[in-house]
Design a protein around this motif. Structure first.
Motif, PDB file in Angstrom:
ATOM      1  N   SER A  68     -16.489 -25.039  10.455  1.00  0.00           N
ATOM      2  CA  SER A  68     -15.649 -25.237  10.551  1.00  0.00           C
ATOM      3  C   SER A  68     -14.674 -24.306  10.256  1.00  0.00           C
ATOM      4  O   SER A  68     -13.420 -24.802   9.021  1.00  0.00           O
ATOM      5  CB  SER A  68     -15.671 -26.254   9.641  1.00  0.00           C
ATOM      6  OG  SER A  68     -15.487 -26.353   8.207  1.00  0.00           O
ATOM      7  N   ILE A  69     -13.592 -23.548  11.056  1.00  0.00           N
ATOM      8  CA  ILE A  69     -13.032 -22.294  11.363  1.00  0.00           C
ATOM      9  C   ILE A  69     -11.648 -23.181  11.254  1.00  0.00           C
ATOM     10  O   ILE A  69     -11.295 -21.804  10.772  1.00  0.00           O
ATOM     11  CB  ILE A  69     -13.137 -21.760  12.706  1.00  0.00           C
ATOM     12  CG1 ILE A  69     -12.716 -20.313  12.099  1.00  0.00           C
ATOM     13  CG2 ILE A  69     -12.939 -22.304  13.769  1.00  0.00           C
ATOM     14  CD1 ILE A  69     -13.711 -19.113  12.970  1.00  0.00           C
ATOM     15  N   SER A  70     -11.468 -23.955  11.767  1.00  0.00           N
ATOM     16  CA  SER A  70      -9.780 -24.617  11.777  1.00  0.00           C
ATOM     17  C   SER A  70      -9.824 -24.842   9.853  1.00  0.00           C
ATOM     18  O   SER A  70      -8.836 -24.533   9.989  1.00  0.00           O
ATOM     19  CB  SER A  70      -9.791 -26.248  12.598  1.00  0.00           C
ATOM     20  OG  SER A  70     -10.452 -26.702  11.707  1.00  0.00           O
ATOM     21  N   ASP A  71     -10.427 -25.427   9.151  1.00  0.00           N
ATOM     22  CA  ASP A  71     -10.242 -25.723   8.032  1.00  0.00           C
ATOM     23  C   ASP A  71     -10.985 -24.287   7.149  1.00  0.00           C
ATOM     24  O   ASP A  71      -9.748 -24.428   5.535  1.00  0.00           O
ATOM     25  CB  ASP A  71     -11.343 -26.774   7.305  1.00  0.00           C
ATOM     26  CG  ASP A  71     -10.954 -27.573   7.149  1.00  0.00           C
ATOM     27  OD1 ASP A  71      -9.446 -28.172   7.417  1.00  0.00           O
ATOM     28  OD2 ASP A  71     -10.907 -28.677   7.254  1.00  0.00           O
ATOM     29  N   TYR A  72     -11.374 -23.248   7.017  1.00  0.00           N
ATOM     30  CA  TYR A  72     -11.231 -21.921   6.216  1.00  0.00           C
ATOM     31  C   TYR A  72     -10.008 -21.695   5.624  1.00  0.00           C
ATOM     32  O   TYR A  72     -10.510 -21.191   4.501  1.00  0.00           O
ATOM     33  CB  TYR A  72     -11.976 -21.152   7.176  1.00  0.00           C
ATOM     34  CG  TYR A  72     -13.866 -21.464   7.518  1.00  0.00           C
ATOM     35  CD1 TYR A  72     -14.366 -22.297   7.114  1.00  0.00           C
ATOM     36  CD2 TYR A  72     -14.750 -20.690   8.235  1.00  0.00           C
ATOM     37  CE1 TYR A  72     -15.845 -23.135   7.723  1.00  0.00           C
ATOM     38  CE2 TYR A  72     -15.476 -20.918   9.129  1.00  0.00           C
ATOM     39  CZ  TYR A  72     -16.182 -22.099   8.190  1.00  0.00           C
ATOM     40  OH  TYR A  72     -17.341 -22.472   9.002  1.00  0.00           O
ATOM     41  N   ASN A  73      -9.060 -21.459   5.937  1.00  0.00           N
ATOM     42  CA  ASN A  73      -8.400 -20.590   5.754  1.00  0.00           C
ATOM     43  C   ASN A  73      -7.209 -21.631   5.002  1.00  0.00           C
ATOM     44  O   ASN A  73      -6.182 -21.613   4.763  1.00  0.00           O
ATOM     45  CB  ASN A  73      -7.168 -19.774   6.444  1.00  0.00           C
ATOM     46  CG  ASN A  73      -8.136 -18.433   6.755  1.00  0.00           C
ATOM     47  OD1 ASN A  73      -8.601 -18.127   5.736  1.00  0.00           O
ATOM     48  ND2 ASN A  73      -8.731 -18.606   7.300  1.00  0.00           N
ATOM     49  N   ALA A  74      -7.287 -23.386   5.134  1.00  0.00           N
ATOM     50  CA  ALA A  74      -6.411 -24.545   4.664  1.00  0.00           C
ATOM     51  C   ALA A  74      -6.199 -24.498   3.240  1.00  0.00           C
ATOM     52  O   ALA A  74      -7.855 -24.178   2.941  1.00  0.00           O
ATOM     53  CB  ALA A  74      -7.425 -25.898   5.776  1.00  0.00           C
ATOM     54  N   GLU A 102      -5.574 -27.313   2.405  1.00  0.00           N
ATOM     55  CA  GLU A 102      -5.358 -28.606   2.455  1.00  0.00           C
ATOM     56  C   GLU A 102      -6.419 -28.820   3.411  1.00  0.00           C
ATOM     57  O   GLU A 102      -5.989 -29.026   4.773  1.00  0.00           O
ATOM     58  CB  GLU A 102      -4.444 -29.127   2.710  1.00  0.00           C
ATOM     59  CG  GLU A 102      -4.328 -31.214   2.018  1.00  0.00           C
ATOM     60  CD  GLU A 102      -4.514 -30.977   0.661  1.00  0.00           C
ATOM     61  OE1 GLU A 102      -5.417 -32.484   0.607  1.00  0.00           O
ATOM     62  OE2 GLU A 102      -4.447 -30.552  -0.445  1.00  0.00           O
ATOM     63  N   PRO A 103      -7.615 -29.090   3.677  1.00  0.00           N
ATOM     64  CA  PRO A 103      -8.270 -29.517   4.112  1.00  0.00           C
ATOM     65  C   PRO A 103      -7.692 -30.689   4.369  1.00  0.00           C
ATOM     66  O   PRO A 103      -7.808 -31.821   4.634  1.00  0.00           O
ATOM     67  CB  PRO A 103      -9.947 -30.098   3.668  1.00  0.00           C
ATOM     68  CG  PRO A 103      -9.828 -30.436   2.569  1.00  0.00           C
ATOM     69  CD  PRO A 103      -8.709 -30.254   2.367  1.00  0.00           C
ATOM     70  N   TYR A 104      -7.798 -30.996   6.868  1.00  0.00           N
ATOM     71  CA  TYR A 104      -8.201 -31.180   7.189  1.00  0.00           C
ATOM     72  C   TYR A 104      -8.683 -33.337   7.214  1.00  0.00           C
ATOM     73  O   TYR A 104      -9.923 -33.247   6.662  1.00  0.00           O
ATOM     74  CB  TYR A 104      -8.529 -31.368   8.656  1.00  0.00           C
ATOM     75  CG  TYR A 104      -8.426 -32.757  10.103  1.00  0.00           C
ATOM     76  CD1 TYR A 104      -6.804 -32.543  10.356  1.00  0.00           C
ATOM     77  CD2 TYR A 104      -9.057 -33.578  10.223  1.00  0.00           C
ATOM     78  CE1 TYR A 104      -6.832 -33.732  11.231  1.00  0.00           C
ATOM     79  CE2 TYR A 104      -9.349 -34.395  11.413  1.00  0.00           C
ATOM     80  CZ  TYR A 104      -7.186 -34.297  11.958  1.00  0.00           C
ATOM     81  OH  TYR A 104      -7.487 -35.430  12.921  1.00  0.00           O
ATOM     82  N   ARG A 105      -8.452 -34.535   7.593  1.00  0.00           N
ATOM     83  CA  ARG A 105      -9.207 -35.657   6.922  1.00  0.00           C
ATOM     84  C   ARG A 105      -9.321 -36.069   8.637  1.00  0.00           C
ATOM     85  O   ARG A 105      -8.434 -36.511   8.904  1.00  0.00           O
ATOM     86  CB  ARG A 105      -7.892 -36.279   6.256  1.00  0.00           C
ATOM     87  CG  ARG A 105      -7.344 -36.030   5.179  1.00  0.00           C
ATOM     88  CD  ARG A 105      -8.655 -36.306   4.046  1.00  0.00           C
ATOM     89  NE  ARG A 105      -7.428 -35.733   2.650  1.00  0.00           N
ATOM     90  CZ  ARG A 105      -7.860 -34.836   1.500  1.00  0.00           C
ATOM     91  NH1 ARG A 105      -8.640 -33.475   2.546  1.00  0.00           N
ATOM     92  NH2 ARG A 105      -6.819 -34.214   0.727  1.00  0.00           N
ATOM     93  N   VAL A 106     -10.821 -36.404   9.191  1.00  0.00           N
ATOM     94  CA  VAL A 106     -11.219 -36.984   9.926  1.00  0.00           C
ATOM     95  C   VAL A 106     -10.603 -38.482   9.358  1.00  0.00           C
ATOM     96  O   VAL A 106     -11.527 -39.084   8.834  1.00  0.00           O
ATOM     97  CB  VAL A 106     -12.812 -37.246  10.003  1.00  0.00           C
ATOM     98  CG1 VAL A 106     -13.028 -37.467  11.036  1.00  0.00           C
ATOM     99  CG2 VAL A 106     -13.186 -35.144   9.378  1.00  0.00           C
ATOM    100  N   LYS A 107     -10.594 -38.745  10.785  1.00  0.00           N
ATOM    101  CA  LYS A 107      -9.670 -40.407  10.947  1.00  0.00           C
ATOM    102  C   LYS A 107     -11.170 -40.939  11.847  1.00  0.00           C
ATOM    103  O   LYS A 107     -10.884 -42.644  11.837  1.00  0.00           O
ATOM    104  CB  LYS A 107      -8.902 -40.129  11.785  1.00  0.00           C
ATOM    105  CG  LYS A 107      -6.981 -39.781  10.864  1.00  0.00           C
ATOM    106  CD  LYS A 107      -6.364 -39.696  11.753  1.00  0.00           C
ATOM    107  CE  LYS A 107      -5.352 -38.377  11.010  1.00  0.00           C
ATOM    108  NZ  LYS A 107      -6.025 -37.465  11.320  1.00  0.00           N
TER     109      LYS A 107
END
Length: 324
Positions: A237-243, A245-250
């Motif tokens: 989940s590389i889009s979240d590795y540096n976030a 606040e993680p993305y919330r799946v809808k």
């Protein structure tokens, strides 16, 4: 002679920076009984390293502050106190970000068959991740559509090529037209969509297997485009590795509506079968059915920049550091 190594100096908050690392000079390690001293020639850089820099709970323990950064290496035995190895042997090891290391855990590799660096990529952990993730969790049937994100990367590029070998339609998702052209024209995928163009909602449809390397919004879109009884392989989940606040799946409800199977993929779970994967991948490679591309930075001191580029999608293919 001395050793050089890079240790974790501080834990990143958000994006990784050069300041999180420290280059140290230390005496050359001495191999103990049953160990080999290895001169590392290549270091693999991989997205999982971002997780190891954190102290959050994960599937393996993170790197402690002041400890050598983890990583797979391939190198040459310079001194052996183990009867199974001799000086000059080439080995695959887990020695991390350093020029030399002593270890009992080494796996002999054949430099005459393929370039040594391939044992860190297409014939190594990324290739095996693609092989077991797609075969065992994705379970693609001939004629099905397999979609893979980060399609030009070390894992994604092998996933799509295996999908084609196994009789499926292969669709890639990558960042930028250059990567998409490579995925279609060089690797032979049927289609590749540039997520940066912002049209994935219209472009993705009727997915049987989604091999997810990025998480975030792309996973969310894919969830809503899956066929009945589709399979999702959660590999990264590389889009979240540096976030922070993680993305919330809808689109979670799509799992219920379409009776989807979603499973995480960690390659160590198949360690008893690595030989099977290596044999299959080497066979496909020898037959000209598997292609690969490498992104190389020169010198240990540039490893941090290489990892930072990888996490921002700046690499093209398997990211490596040439150490010697």
């Amino acid at each position: 002679m001395e050793n050089q190594r890079i240790v974790l100096a501080s834990r990143p908050q958000g994006w990784v920076t050069d300041e999180n690392f420290q280059l140290q000079k230390t005496p050359l390690p001495t191999p103990g009984e049953g160990e080999v001293l290895v001169k590392n020639l290549w270091l693999s850089l991989d997205p999982y390293m971002r997780g190891r820099m954190s102290d959050a709970k994960s599937y393996v323990k993170g790197v402690d502050l002041g400890e050598v950064m983890v990583g797979q290496t391939v190198g040459e035995v310079v001194e052996s106190k183990n009867n199974n190895f001799k000086a000059g042997d080439h080995v695959l090891t887990q020695l991390g970000w350093q020029l030399y290391g002593a270890t009992k855990e080494a796996f002999k590799v054949d430099a005459s068959r393929v370039p040594l660096s391939y044992y860190l990529g297409v014939l190594g952990m990324p290739g095996m991740t693609a092989y077991f993730g797609l075969k065992e969790i994705g379970q693609p049937k001939a004629g099905e559509t397999v979609v893979v994100s980060a399609a030009s990367g070390a894992v994604g590029s092998v996933v799509g090529q295996l999908a084609k070998i196994w009789g499926c339609r292969a669709v890639g998702i990558a960042g930028g037209q250059e990567k998409c052209d490579y995925v279609k024209n060089e690797l032979g995928f049927d289609e590749c969509f540039d997520y940066k163009a912002g049209k994935l909602r219209e472009e993705l449809r009727a997915i049987d297997v989604y091999f997810d390397n990025v998480g975030g919004e792309i996973l969310d879109i894919a969830l809503a485009r899956m066929n009945l009884f589709g399979r999702i392989v959660v590999c990264g989940s590389i889009s979240d590795y540096n976030a922070t606040e993680p993305y919330r799946v809808k689109n979670w409800r799509a799992i219920l509506v379409n009776r989807l199977k979603v499973q995480g993929m960690i390659v160590f779970d198949w360690k008893d079968r690595y030989g099977e994967a290596l044999k299959a991948l080497a066979g496909y490679f020898a037959a000209g059915k598997l292609k690969t591309r490498e992104s190389v930075v020169e010198g240990l001191a540039n490893a941090p920049q290489g990892l930072i580029a990888l996490l921002k999608g700046g690499n093209f293919g398997k990211q490596l550091v040439k150490l010697a």
